[in-house]
Scaffold this motif. Structure first.
Motif, PDB file in Angstrom:
ATOM      1  N   THR A  98       1.301  -0.973  -0.098  1.00 22.69           N
ATOM      2  CA  THR A  98      -0.099   0.131   0.425  1.00 22.69           C
ATOM      3  C   THR A  98       0.877   1.146  -0.065  1.00 22.69           C
ATOM      4  OG1 THR A  98      -2.042  -1.361   1.177  1.00 22.69           O
ATOM      5  CG2 THR A  98      -1.852   1.357   1.171  1.00 22.69           C
ATOM      6  N   ILE A  99       1.717   1.397   0.756  1.00 22.48           N
ATOM      7  CA  ILE A  99       2.589   2.241   1.021  1.00 22.48           C
ATOM      8  C   ILE A  99       3.801   2.807  -0.207  1.00 22.48           C
ATOM      9  CG2 ILE A  99       5.208   3.591   1.907  1.00 22.48           C
ATOM     10  CD1 ILE A  99       3.583   1.839   4.532  1.00 22.48           C
ATOM     11  N   SER A 100       3.840   1.928  -0.669  1.00 26.37           N
ATOM     12  CA  SER A 100       4.817   1.878  -2.334  1.00 26.37           C
ATOM     13  C   SER A 100       3.764   2.234  -3.806  1.00 26.37           C
ATOM     14  CB  SER A 100       5.158   0.410  -2.477  1.00 26.37           C
ATOM     15  OG  SER A 100       5.580  -0.236  -1.831  1.00 26.37           O
ATOM     16  N   PHE A 101       2.685   1.657  -3.195  1.00 26.75           N
ATOM     17  CA  PHE A 101       1.832   2.020  -4.645  1.00 26.75           C
ATOM     18  C   PHE A 101       1.320   3.629  -4.181  1.00 26.75           C
ATOM     19  CE2 PHE A 101      -3.087   3.028  -5.981  1.00 26.75           C
ATOM     20  CZ  PHE A 101      -2.485   2.937  -6.947  1.00 26.75           C
ATOM     21  N   ILE A 102       1.566   4.040  -2.980  1.00 30.10           N
ATOM     22  CA  ILE A 102       1.192   5.872  -2.804  1.00 30.10           C
ATOM     23  C   ILE A 102       2.340   6.298  -3.281  1.00 30.10           C
ATOM     24  CG2 ILE A 102       1.120   7.019  -0.657  1.00 30.10           C
ATOM     25  CD1 ILE A 102      -1.053   5.120   0.711  1.00 30.10           C
ATOM     26  N   LEU A 103       3.277   6.096  -3.062  1.00 29.96           N
ATOM     27  CA  LEU A 103       4.657   6.689  -3.282  1.00 29.96           C
ATOM     28  C   LEU A 103       4.823   6.620  -4.520  1.00 29.96           C
ATOM     29  CD1 LEU A 103       7.635   5.248  -0.667  1.00 29.96           C
ATOM     30  CD2 LEU A 103       6.570   7.269  -0.690  1.00 29.96           C
ATOM     31  N   ALA A 104       3.878   5.936  -5.302  1.00 35.85           N
ATOM     32  CA  ALA A 104       4.160   5.536  -6.822  1.00 35.85           C
ATOM     33  C   ALA A 104       3.938   6.559  -7.368  1.00 35.85           C
ATOM     34  CB  ALA A 104       3.951   3.765  -7.423  1.00 35.85           C
ATOM     35  N   ILE A 105       2.215   6.612  -6.639  1.00 39.08           N
ATOM     36  CA  ILE A 105       1.576   7.961  -7.482  1.00 39.08           C
ATOM     37  C   ILE A 105       2.367   8.867  -7.009  1.00 39.08           C
ATOM     38  CG2 ILE A 105      -0.685   8.871  -6.570  1.00 39.08           C
ATOM     39  CD1 ILE A 105      -1.670   6.160  -6.399  1.00 39.08           C
ATOM     40  N   VAL A 106       2.677   9.389  -6.074  1.00 34.85           N
ATOM     41  CA  VAL A 106       3.370  10.657  -5.560  1.00 34.85           C
ATOM     42  C   VAL A 106       4.235  11.206  -6.319  1.00 34.85           C
ATOM     43  CG1 VAL A 106       4.570  12.460  -4.284  1.00 34.85           C
ATOM     44  CG2 VAL A 106       2.198  10.237  -3.050  1.00 34.85           C
ATOM     45  N   THR A 107       5.242  10.463  -6.744  1.00 27.64           N
ATOM     46  CA  THR A 107       6.247  10.554  -7.812  1.00 27.64           C
ATOM     47  C   THR A 107       5.685  10.526  -9.243  1.00 27.64           C
ATOM     48  OG1 THR A 107       7.854   8.593  -6.346  1.00 27.64           O
ATOM     49  CG2 THR A 107       8.431   9.251  -8.297  1.00 27.64           C
ATOM     50  N   ALA A 108       4.659   9.776  -9.435  1.00 29.23           N
ATOM     51  CA  ALA A 108       4.150  10.310 -11.007  1.00 29.23           C
ATOM     52  C   ALA A 108       3.931  11.333 -11.379  1.00 29.23           C
ATOM     53  CB  ALA A 108       2.703   9.091 -10.978  1.00 29.23           C
ATOM     54  N   GLY A 109       3.259  11.420  -9.807  1.00 27.51           N
ATOM     55  CA  GLY A 109       2.330  12.927 -10.130  1.00 27.51           C
ATOM     56  C   GLY A 109       3.361  14.057 -10.387  1.00 27.51           C
ATOM     57  N   VAL A 110       4.266  13.891  -9.691  1.00 32.73           N
ATOM     58  CA  VAL A 110       5.584  14.787  -9.372  1.00 32.73           C
ATOM     59  C   VAL A 110       6.329  14.751 -10.915  1.00 32.73           C
ATOM     60  CG1 VAL A 110       7.847  15.605  -8.330  1.00 32.73           C
ATOM     61  CG2 VAL A 110       6.043  14.799  -6.753  1.00 32.73           C
ATOM     62  N   VAL A 111       6.329  14.227 -11.283  1.00 33.15           N
ATOM     63  CA  VAL A 111       7.235  13.949 -12.631  1.00 33.15           C
ATOM     64  C   VAL A 111       5.849  14.475 -13.773  1.00 33.15           C
ATOM     65  CG1 VAL A 111       7.889  12.071 -14.306  1.00 33.15           C
ATOM     66  CG2 VAL A 111       7.889  12.045 -11.637  1.00 33.15           C
ATOM     67  N   LEU A 112       5.221  14.156 -13.245  1.00 32.55           N
ATOM     68  CA  LEU A 112       4.071  14.585 -14.147  1.00 32.55           C
ATOM     69  C   LEU A 112       4.030  16.141 -14.350  1.00 32.55           C
ATOM     70  CD1 LEU A 112       0.909  12.619 -14.833  1.00 32.55           C
ATOM     71  CD2 LEU A 112       2.671  12.928 -16.733  1.00 32.55           C
TER      72      LEU A 112
END
Length: 252
Positions: A13-27
């Protein structure tokens, strides 16, 4: 076993949330980069071939769109920077204009030359001056081990101001007839000191000339073969008065 599953679920769950945040920052970063690259700004260019020392007017200038990210500080983006300017090199059609390729036009008569006075240990500018001001030039020179100080030029018009080589100093450019320009350059090389004094143009009694007024020294007038004297206005008036008294005595 249950604790292991629970830890695995939490970790995923934590990994999924961090992945979403990282993708948002990159976008967001990609979007901002695209905006910067996509923003266009107009820079000045020449429409046709132009020879050096040609005055640039609106008919010779066109505005070309450039990505803001590729616009350097030397490129001309403001139309006011092209007012009363001339080119200093030959330009071809489509060439982008920079501040190094143009300079301000100086309206100088054909019989005059521009001489610059750069603030140094020898040349001292006593007061801040601007374009259009009038200045006097005072020269101190050594003659037969004696120092002479005199006003060399009076009411000289300042035609341009530039930043001097020394920090917080100015380079003053003045327009002079050729003979006076030669004389001033000579003193710049050999005088002990040159002072540039701003003329007060506020008073009604200040005489303002468009051209410099050279200081004319009194010339000796020969009275006889062996003696020279300088005739002044006071002596002329005195001579007239003595002549009138002499004629009055004769009449009596």
């Amino acid at each position: 076993m249950i604790d292991s599953k629970r830890k695995a679920i939490i970790f995923l769950t934590i990994s999924f949330i961090l992945a979403i945040v990282t993708a948002g920052v990159v976008l967001v970063q990609i979007s901002q980069a695209q905006d910067r690259l996509g923003e266009m700004i107009e820079v000045a260019a020449v429409k046709e071939d132009v020879t050096s020392y040609t005055e640039l007017n609106e008919s010779l200038i066109e505005w070309v769109k450039f990505p803001r990210a590729n616009v350097y500080s030397s490129l001309i983006t403001d139309p006011e920077e092209l007012e009363d300017v001339i080119t200093v090199v030959n330009l071809e059609s489509g060439d982008i204009l920079t501040s190094n390729l143009v300079r301000k036009k100086l309206d100088i008569p054909a019989n005059e030359r521009v001489v610059w006075l750069d603030a140094t240990e020898i040349v001292l500018i006593d007061q801040k001056v601007t374009e259009g001001d009038l200045v006097d030039v005072i020269v101190s020179r050594e003659i037969e081990k004696n120092v002479e100080t005199k006003r060399l030029l009076s009411n000289v018009k300042v035609v341009q101001i530039e930043k001097g080589k020394i920090e917080d100093t100015e380079r003053v450019k003045i327009s002079l007839p050729i003979t006076e320009a030669e004389q001033l350059i000579h003193y710049q090389n050999f005088a002990k000191q040159i002072r540039v004094l701003r003329v007060n143009q506020v008073g009604d009694d200040v005489e303002v000339d468009e051209k410099s007024t050279p200081i004319v020294e009194e010339k000796p007038v020969e009275k006889d073969a062996g003696k020279k004297e300088t005739v002044t206005d006071v002596e002329v008036e005195k001579s007239k008065g003595e002549k009138k008294e002499s004629e009055k005595g004769k009449d009596e």
